[in-house]
Design a protein around this motif. Structure first.
Motif, PDB file in Angstrom:
ATOM      1  N   ASN A  39       0.816  -1.202   0.000  1.00 61.35           N
ATOM      2  CA  ASN A  39       0.000   0.000   0.000  1.00 61.35           C
ATOM      3  C   ASN A  39       0.855   1.259   0.000  1.00 61.35           C
ATOM      4  O   ASN A  39       2.000   1.239   0.424  1.00 61.35           O
ATOM      5  N   SER A  40       0.250   2.362  -0.446  1.00 56.44           N
ATOM      6  CA  SER A  40       0.876   3.658  -0.239  1.00 56.44           C
ATOM      7  C   SER A  40       0.822   3.938   1.257  1.00 56.44           C
ATOM      8  O   SER A  40       0.152   3.229   2.009  1.00 56.44           O
ATOM      9  N   ILE A  41       1.506   5.002   1.688  1.00 63.38           N
ATOM     10  CA  ILE A  41       1.637   5.261   3.116  1.00 63.38           C
ATOM     11  C   ILE A  41       1.300   6.714   3.429  1.00 63.38           C
ATOM     12  O   ILE A  41       1.685   7.623   2.694  1.00 63.38           O
ATOM     13  N   ALA A  42       0.611   6.899   4.538  1.00 65.51           N
ATOM     14  CA  ALA A  42       0.418   8.226   5.115  1.00 65.51           C
ATOM     15  C   ALA A  42       1.104   8.199   6.468  1.00 65.51           C
ATOM     16  O   ALA A  42       0.862   7.299   7.272  1.00 65.51           O
ATOM     17  N   ILE A  43       1.999   9.142   6.703  1.00 64.21           N
ATOM     18  CA  ILE A  43       2.623   9.240   8.021  1.00 64.21           C
ATOM     19  C   ILE A  43       2.156  10.539   8.648  1.00 64.21           C
ATOM     20  O   ILE A  43       2.381  11.619   8.114  1.00 64.21           O
ATOM     21  N   ILE A  44       1.438  10.404   9.745  1.00 63.93           N
ATOM     22  CA  ILE A  44       0.827  11.539  10.422  1.00 63.93           C
ATOM     23  C   ILE A  44       1.621  11.815  11.685  1.00 63.93           C
ATOM     24  O   ILE A  44       1.879  10.902  12.478  1.00 63.93           O
ATOM     25  N   VAL A  45       2.018  13.073  11.858  1.00 58.16           N
ATOM     26  CA  VAL A  45       2.803  13.454  13.028  1.00 58.16           C
ATOM     27  C   VAL A  45       2.036  14.464  13.861  1.00 58.16           C
ATOM     28  O   VAL A  45       1.211  15.205  13.357  1.00 58.16           O
ATOM     29  N   GLU A  46       2.375  14.485  15.131  1.00 56.39           N
ATOM     30  CA  GLU A  46       1.678  15.335  16.081  1.00 56.39           C
ATOM     31  C   GLU A  46       2.129  16.797  16.029  1.00 56.39           C
ATOM     32  O   GLU A  46       1.317  17.696  16.115  1.00 56.39           O
ATOM     33  N   GLY A  47       3.419  17.016  15.912  1.00 55.39           N
ATOM     34  CA  GLY A  47       3.909  18.385  16.004  1.00 55.39           C
ATOM     35  C   GLY A  47       5.117  18.644  15.133  1.00 55.39           C
ATOM     36  O   GLY A  47       5.551  17.791  14.351  1.00 55.39           O
ATOM     37  N   ALA A  48       5.680  19.838  15.304  1.00 58.83           N
ATOM     38  CA  ALA A  48       6.802  20.287  14.481  1.00 58.83           C
ATOM     39  C   ALA A  48       8.056  19.443  14.698  1.00 58.83           C
ATOM     40  O   ALA A  48       8.767  19.134  13.741  1.00 58.83           O
ATOM     41  N   ASP A 101       1.529  12.094   0.582  1.00 55.94           N
ATOM     42  CA  ASP A 101       1.666  13.552   0.577  1.00 55.94           C
ATOM     43  C   ASP A 101       3.134  13.973   0.488  1.00 55.94           C
ATOM     44  O   ASP A 101       3.490  15.077   0.874  1.00 55.94           O
ATOM     45  N   ASP A 102       4.004  13.089   0.037  1.00 61.41           N
ATOM     46  CA  ASP A 102       5.441  13.321  -0.122  1.00 61.41           C
ATOM     47  C   ASP A 102       6.185  13.639   1.169  1.00 61.41           C
ATOM     48  O   ASP A 102       7.331  14.051   1.129  1.00 61.41           O
ATOM     49  N   GLY A 103       5.542  13.501   2.286  1.00 62.50           N
ATOM     50  CA  GLY A 103       6.195  13.763   3.557  1.00 62.50           C
ATOM     51  C   GLY A 103       5.214  13.569   4.695  1.00 62.50           C
ATOM     52  O   GLY A 103       4.065  13.177   4.485  1.00 62.50           O
ATOM     53  N   PRO A 104       5.655  13.851   5.902  1.00 62.74           N
ATOM     54  CA  PRO A 104       4.760  13.714   7.043  1.00 62.74           C
ATOM     55  C   PRO A 104       3.625  14.725   6.976  1.00 62.74           C
ATOM     56  O   PRO A 104       3.777  15.826   6.451  1.00 62.74           O
ATOM     57  N   ILE A 105       2.497  14.331   7.505  1.00 56.94           N
ATOM     58  CA  ILE A 105       1.300  15.171   7.532  1.00 56.94           C
ATOM     59  C   ILE A 105       1.038  15.552   8.978  1.00 56.94           C
ATOM     60  O   ILE A 105       0.888  14.687   9.841  1.00 56.94           O
ATOM     61  N   ARG A 106       0.973  16.865   9.248  1.00 57.28           N
ATOM     62  CA  ARG A 106       0.657  17.318  10.605  1.00 57.28           C
ATOM     63  C   ARG A 106      -0.852  17.483  10.713  1.00 57.28           C
ATOM     64  O   ARG A 106      -1.435  18.442  10.226  1.00 57.28           O
ATOM     65  N   MET A 107      -1.459  16.499  11.347  1.00 56.77           N
ATOM     66  CA  MET A 107      -2.905  16.501  11.483  1.00 56.77           C
ATOM     67  C   MET A 107      -3.259  15.542  12.604  1.00 56.77           C
ATOM     68  O   MET A 107      -2.856  14.381  12.566  1.00 56.77           O
ATOM     69  N   ARG A 108      -4.003  15.991  13.566  1.00 56.05           N
ATOM     70  CA  ARG A 108      -4.298  15.141  14.709  1.00 56.05           C
ATOM     71  C   ARG A 108      -5.645  14.444  14.609  1.00 56.05           C
ATOM     72  O   ARG A 108      -5.802  13.320  15.053  1.00 56.05           O
ATOM     73  N   LYS A 109      -6.632  15.125  14.069  1.00 58.39           N
ATOM     74  CA  LYS A 109      -7.995  14.591  14.075  1.00 58.39           C
ATOM     75  C   LYS A 109      -8.298  13.796  12.812  1.00 58.39           C
ATOM     76  O   LYS A 109      -8.003  14.229  11.705  1.00 58.39           O
ATOM     77  N   ILE A 120      13.683  23.835  21.163  1.00 62.29           N
ATOM     78  CA  ILE A 120      13.461  22.393  21.185  1.00 62.29           C
ATOM     79  C   ILE A 120      12.143  21.991  20.524  1.00 62.29           C
ATOM     80  O   ILE A 120      11.950  20.846  20.153  1.00 62.29           O
ATOM     81  N   LYS A 121      11.242  22.956  20.347  1.00 56.25           N
ATOM     82  CA  LYS A 121       9.948  22.689  19.711  1.00 56.25           C
ATOM     83  C   LYS A 121       9.894  23.187  18.266  1.00 56.25           C
ATOM     84  O   LYS A 121       8.899  23.004  17.579  1.00 56.25           O
ATOM     85  N   SER A 122      10.955  23.815  17.791  1.00 56.25           N
ATOM     86  CA  SER A 122      10.986  24.391  16.450  1.00 56.25           C
ATOM     87  C   SER A 122      11.324  23.342  15.402  1.00 56.25           C
ATOM     88  O   SER A 122      12.323  22.626  15.526  1.00 56.25           O
ATOM     89  N   ARG A 123      10.512  23.254  14.360  1.00 62.81           N
ATOM     90  CA  ARG A 123      10.775  22.308  13.271  1.00 62.81           C
ATOM     91  C   ARG A 123      12.161  22.537  12.684  1.00 62.81           C
ATOM     92  O   ARG A 123      12.933  21.601  12.489  1.00 62.81           O
ATOM     93  N   GLU A 124      12.504  23.781  12.419  1.00 63.37           N
ATOM     94  CA  GLU A 124      13.787  24.108  11.791  1.00 63.37           C
ATOM     95  C   GLU A 124      14.966  23.761  12.691  1.00 63.37           C
ATOM     96  O   GLU A 124      15.940  23.148  12.249  1.00 63.37           O
ATOM     97  N   ASP A 125      14.896  24.147  13.965  1.00 62.85           N
ATOM     98  CA  ASP A 125      16.004  23.868  14.885  1.00 62.85           C
ATOM     99  C   ASP A 125      16.194  22.373  15.116  1.00 62.85           C
ATOM    100  O   ASP A 125      17.326  21.871  15.133  1.00 62.85           O
ATOM    101  N   VAL A 126      15.098  21.643  15.290  1.00 62.29           N
ATOM    102  CA  VAL A 126      15.181  20.194  15.496  1.00 62.29           C
ATOM    103  C   VAL A 126      15.720  19.522  14.232  1.00 62.29           C
ATOM    104  O   VAL A 126      16.599  18.662  14.299  1.00 62.29           O
ATOM    105  N   TYR A 127      15.221  19.946  13.073  1.00 67.18           N
ATOM    106  CA  TYR A 127      15.704  19.381  11.811  1.00 67.18           C
ATOM    107  C   TYR A 127      17.207  19.630  11.649  1.00 67.18           C
ATOM    108  O   TYR A 127      17.959  18.709  11.335  1.00 67.18           O
TER     109      TYR A 127
END
Length: 176
Positions: A3-12, A36-44, A135-142
């Motif tokens: 199957n194709s894959i959806a990876i859903i993440v909680e935060g940045a 979606d070519d990458g992680p999807i930020r969506m909780r619900k 520590i919560k910044s997408r850019e800094d963590v990346y």
């Protein structure tokens, strides 16, 4: 994988970590396999159905959710169930910032500290580590982990070993 894959993440931070792993070919799937070519930020699940499932993807796909809470429910409605192969929940309990604590060899120190003061991992990281800006910044963590993707993989494996979670329910399950 069939199957194709959806990876859903909680935060940045989770999004950044998954992107580092994808960009450095450390996962059991590639970016090309993701819907979606990458992680999807969506909780619900309702938002996922509206913004992703409603677009008529021809394939069925598996969903991997990266989250810190076992209490969050993600139920696909019967109208879309035929599109979903499996839903796998991967826990970063209590928070994704535990990876920084393990990286800095402070797991025992943190767990002793936490038993006395009930401190959150993100607060512990802000108080003790200054090599990551926010520590919560997408850019800094990346930027932090992208400089050392092999160490990130080692830390994910070590945290799976140290944590009380079952190994199959951690990020380690996605590693090559």
């Amino acid at each position: 994988m069939d199957n194709s894959i959806a990876i859903i993440v909680e935060g940045a931070a989770e999004e950044a970590i998954i992107n580092v792993l994808l960009n450095n070919d450390k996962l059991i799937f590639t970016r090309n396999e993701l819907i979606d070519d990458g992680p999807i930020r969506m909780r619900k699940s309702e938002n996922f159905e509206k913004h992703i499932l409603d677009f008529g993807f021809p394939d069925t796909f598996d969903i991997y959710r990266v989250l810190d809470s076992k209490n969050e429910k993600f139920k696909i409605s019967s109208a879309f169930k035929f599109k979903v192969g499996k839903i796998v929940e991967l826990y970063t309990t209590p928070e994704i910032e535990m990876l920084f604590i393990v990286f800095n060899n402070d797991y025992d120190t943190f767990t002793r500290h936490r038993s006395r003061e009930k401190i959150k991992p993100s607060v512990f990281c802000k108080q003790n580590y200054h090599d990551v800006g926010n520590i919560k910044s997408r850019e800094d963590v990346y930027n932090f982990w992208n400089q050392q993707p092999d160490e990130l993989v080692a830390v994910i494996r070590e945290y799976a070993r140290l944590s009380s979670n079952k190994r199959e329910n951690t990020l380690e399950r996605l590693l090559k």
